[in-house]
Write a protein that holds these residues in place. Structure first.
Motif, short mmCIF file in Angstrom:
data_model
loop_
_atom_site.label_atom_id
_atom_site.label_comp_id
_atom_site.label_asym_id
_atom_site.label_seq_id
_atom_site.Cartn_x
_atom_site.Cartn_y
_atom_site.Cartn_z
N GLY A 313 4.45 3.31 -6.97
CA GLY A 313 3.68 4.52 -7.22
C GLY A 313 2.71 4.37 -8.37
N ASP A 532 -1.35 3.36 1.29
CA ASP A 532 0.10 3.55 1.41
C ASP A 532 0.69 4.28 0.21
OD1 ASP A 532 2.56 3.42 2.60
OD2 ASP A 532 3.02 1.40 1.89
N GLN A 533 0.11 5.41 -0.13
CA GLN A 533 0.63 6.26 -1.21
C GLN A 533 0.72 7.69 -0.70
OE1 GLN A 533 1.68 5.49 -4.19
NE2 GLN A 533 0.88 3.48 -4.66
N ASP A 534 1.93 8.25 -0.70
CA ASP A 534 2.11 9.62 -0.21
C ASP A 534 1.55 10.65 -1.19
OD1 ASP A 534 3.36 8.67 2.05
OD2 ASP A 534 5.35 8.72 1.15
N GLU A 535 1.82 10.45 -2.47
CA GLU A 535 1.34 11.36 -3.50
C GLU A 535 0.64 10.56 -4.59
OE1 GLU A 535 4.60 13.63 -4.91
OE2 GLU A 535 4.99 14.63 -2.99
N PRO A 536 -0.58 10.13 -4.33
CA PRO A 536 -1.28 9.27 -5.29
C PRO A 536 -1.61 10.02 -6.58
CG PRO A 536 -2.76 9.93 -3.53
CD PRO A 536 -1.40 10.40 -3.13
N VAL A 553 -8.80 6.61 2.26
CA VAL A 553 -7.50 5.97 2.50
C VAL A 553 -7.75 4.74 3.36
CG1 VAL A 553 -5.20 6.23 3.49
CG2 VAL A 553 -6.29 8.18 2.37
N ASP A 555 -6.08 0.69 4.83
CA ASP A 555 -4.89 -0.14 5.04
C ASP A 555 -4.77 -1.22 3.98
OD1 ASP A 555 -4.18 1.28 7.32
OD2 ASP A 555 -5.39 0.01 8.63
N VAL A 563 -0.87 -1.76 -0.87
CA VAL A 563 -0.29 -0.63 -1.61
C VAL A 563 -1.03 -0.49 -2.93
CG1 VAL A 563 1.78 0.37 -2.64
CG2 VAL A 563 1.99 -1.03 -0.59
#
Length: 765
Positions: A313, A532-536, A553, A555, A563
């Motif tokens: 994260g 690939d970060q849900d909550e950047p 966003v 890949d 990531v």
């Protein structure tokens, strides 16, 4: 054979030990050796059974006969093992010096024990073969003719066991997680042996089925089908040739996959032709360096990466987005990060740190509301003074050496409204620094004073830079701490703590704590690209949270891979503390950078430039790319084993083949017909080898390559592409077919002088 197996095992074991890889990468070589040695042992026993029969006729039995049989193989195995150890030691030094940083020790305890074990196993296998030959009837031992023999139950069982083992290896390779076990490492050899065995069964069945049909196509085709159905000199060694070629296909496919991964990962990590480490300067220092050396923004760009592979994260990177198009341009075209590279200019903003250069801080202040000076008696009876216009300014900054610093300036503000000017030296900013904050507090000499105190800072200069040119805002946390203090329950805050006036900065001081001022950065949102970060969350260079705006966003991101969060380095530097110690800061140069620019950067940093090729090599070394080299060495040794087995089989049966051709000539068959039969047989086996190796290589790559320890791919690295490719499958197949043609062509060469019918009469004598 012992020489090749021992030498190959020593090289692979020592290389694996030096590279920190699994010693069981030798498993395919040991398995092929375990298959080849019994075949050679059995052939050796068959070749000597006439000697055994004659010895028995002369009355030699028991221990004397065993000694007669085993002395020669024992000496050959010991000589082969000793020579193999010596050649393996030399090969170890050459291989490690070529593919690793330094030459590894030539021999180790494991390699010596393995060599001894291989030699002992070889002698044991030869002993079993000799025992089988001793049990044959005397009439068979003294017979001058060899006749095809049916496969034994044990041989059929072992063949089926190989097929089952290949299936188990494929299943475990696709299902098991973590380090592969021995069965998975044996998988390529098992698949190759299984396909080779199936190929032998198919060719024999087809040859027997088609033998009647070939009678109408001429005697040559009939003889070729007959030999394919019965003879062992070329058909049986094909199993080892196919197995070795499949191992080679897998090793070559693995090497291609590793090479492709290191190339793409190197492009991800270094967006240019060269890079130089400037971590000691920090991110802002790197930006300053690029601006000083390359003011036109044509060749150099500063980057910083915080990998944080254990806390994904917080995995992030920073680039100078304003220079990206000019320096990086189309560097990422054709790579997984191409789309993100095209979007990098969208994270550029007008926000930038306040960078100044100078060695003296000066301030001019005017008191607007100054507390009266009063005296009182302290707890111990002494008389103390409180109030007055004592003012303390603390300017925080980050130096060009990526060190945080602060300077304190104290002055006494008159109550009559007259101006006061003071200055203090700031040597840390002589080479440049970035302003991160300003604290304004009362110089109350340790006493708490809640009286109103407002000042106007008419000038605030560091060197020639006017620090009041940009607006300043109060830090809400410092205001909140004062308002929540229990010491000032009746404190009435002013309407505005800070007013940015045309003639200066008006500041209302807090009662007991410093008022923290920050530069006004407008909306101060940090645009980022995300993978690939849900909550950047955007973090500044010092690791503090910033308001985040996701603008794209992808890949895969430049510098980060699959990531992370990518932000502009200047935007993230505004108001930030020093670059975190875990950051890797570098200056990247494009391929057209003049040598003078490169030299100036190298002189300024004391470091050396690294090319993209060296970055690729370092990636291979860091993530275990040497494992593919170890597997390639194993495949090379397997190929030598198969070639020796093929050559040995042909050599041992060459006399029988010439005798068969001589017998055909007695019956009136011409040498031309015999040649056509040999060529048809050879062409059939060559086509079979080509087809089976390509199919077996594709099957092995598809089923097994994912499970082999080719690379320790990092959690955020690009995925390793293990899909089958054409040329790594075709090249081993062509080489295997060429070996069959060259060695088999010698075996099927029909010359009138070596196949004359008189040979039969001479042998009968």
């Amino acid at each position: 054979m012992t020489l090749v197996v021992v030498g190959g095992a020593v090289v692979v074991l020592q290389f694996a030990a030096a590279a920190g890889t699994s010693p069981w990468l030798t498993a395919p070589l040991l398995l092929l050796g375990a298959v080849a040695v019994p075949s050679i042992g059995a052939e050796l026993a068959v070749a000597r059974r006439e000697e055994i029969g004659l010895a028995r006729l002369r009355g030699i039995h028991g221990l004397r006969l065993w000694r007669f049989l085993l002395v020669e193989p024992l000496l050959a195995i010991l000589l082969g093992a000793g020579t193999g150890v010596a050649l393996g030691a030399v090969g170890t030094v050459l291989a490690t010096r070529t593919w690793l940083d330094d030459a590894a020790p030539a021999l180790g305890r494991t390699a010596v024990l393995a060599a001894a074990g291989i030699a002992g196993a070889g002698l044991l296998i030869v002993g079993f073969s000799a025992a089988a030959a001793l049990r044959e009837p005397l009439a068979v031992q003294v017979s001058a003719r060899r006749r095809p023999r049916r496969a034994t139950t044990l041989a059929i069982f072992l063949s089926v066991l190989v097929l089952v083992g290949a299936g188990v290896a494929a299943y475990r390779s696709r299902e098991a997680a973590g380090e592969p076990d021995l069965v998975v490492l044996l998988g390529p050899a098992l698949v190759g042996l299984a396909l080779g065995q199936v190929a032998i069964w198919v060719v024999r069945i087809l040859a027997r089925a088609l033998t009647p049909a070939t009678e109408k196509r001429g005697l040559g085709a009939f003889l070729a089908a007959r030999r394919l159905a019965r003879a062992d000199d070329l058909v049986t060694p094909v199993r080892l040739v196919v197995a070795a070629a499949v191992v080679g296909s897998l090793a070559l496919s693995g090497a291609v996959a590793v090479d492709g991964w290191t190339g793409e990962q190197a492009a991800v990590e270094v967006p240019g032709a060269r890079t130089i480490d400037v971590t000691e300067l920090g991110a802002l220092g790197a930006v300053d360096l690029t601006e000083r050396v390359d003011p036109e923004s044509e060749h150099l760009i500063a980057t910083a990466v915080v990998r944080n592979e254990t806390r994904l994260g917080e995995r992030r990177a920073y680039v100078d987005a304003g220079r990206w198009d000019a320096v990086v341009a189309d560097f990422y075209d054709g790579t997984p990060a191409a789309a993100a590279s095209d979007a990098v200019p969208s994270i550029d903003t007008d926000i930038a740190p306040v960078q100044v250069r100078g060695d003296r801080l000066s301030v001019t202040a005017v008191g607007l509301t100054v507390p009266a000076l009063r005296t009182q008696r302290g707890p111990t009876g002494q008389v103390v003074t409180a109030g007055g216009g004592g003012l303390e300014l603390t300017l925080a900054f980050v130096t060009s050496a990526n060190q945080s610093g602060a300077t304190v300036l104290r002055l006494e503000v008159p109550a009559d409204g007259s101006r006061v000017r003071r200055s203090v030296r700031v040597p840390e900013c002589a080479d440049g620094c970035a302003i991160t904050g300003l604290d304004v507090s009362r110089d109350s000499r340790g006493l708490i004073d809640g009286s109103d105190f407002e000042v106007l800072l008419e000038t605030l200069e560091l060197g020639s830079a006017d620090l009041l040119a940009q607006p300043w805002l109060p830090d809400p946390s410092s205001v909140e701490s004062a308002l929540n203090s229990n010491f000032f329950r009746n404190y009435q805050p002013p309407t505005s703590f800070v007013v940015n006036r045309p003639d200066g900065l008006q500041v209302a001081l807090l009662p007991a704590v410093a008022l923290r001022l920050e530069q006004d950065r407008g909306e101060a949102t940090v645009p980022v690209l995300v993978a690939d970060q849900d909550e950047p969350v955007a973090l500044d260079l010092g690791g503090d949270d910033r308001t985040t705006e996701v603008v794209g966003v992808a890949d895969s991101l430049p510098l980060l891979g699959s990531v992370g969060v990518l932000a502009d380095i200047r935007t993230s530097a505004a108001g930030s503390g020093p670059t975190v110690p875990s950051a890797e800061v570098q200056v990247v140069a494009d391929s057209d950078t003049p040598q003078a620019v490169l030299d100036e950067v190298a002189d300024a940093t004391g470091a050396t430039w690294r090319s993209r090729a060296s970055v690729r090599d370092s990636l291979g070394a860091r993530f275990g790319g040497a494992q593919s080299v170890a597997y390639a060495l194993t495949a090379l040794a397997c190929a030598l084993v198969a070639l020796l087995a093929l050559g040995a089989g042909v050599t041992r049966h060459l006399r029988d083949y010439r005798r068969d051709v001589a017998s055909l000539r007695v019956l009136g068959v011409s040498t031309g017909t015999a040649r056509r039969a040999g060529r048809a047989e050879l062409a059939s086996l060559t086509a079979l080898v080509l087809a089976v190796v390509v199919a077996g290589g594709w099957l092995a790559v598809t089923l097994l390559l994912d499970g082999l320890p080719l690379l320790a791919v990092p959690v955020a690295g690009l995925p390793l592409d293990t899909a089958p490719q054409a040329w790594p499958l075709v090249v081993p197949a062509v080489l295997a077919a060429a070996a069959v043609v060259l060695v088999g062509g010698r075996a099927r060469a029909v010359r009138a002088s070596t196949t004359r019918p008189s040979l039969l009469r001479e042998e009968e004598r």
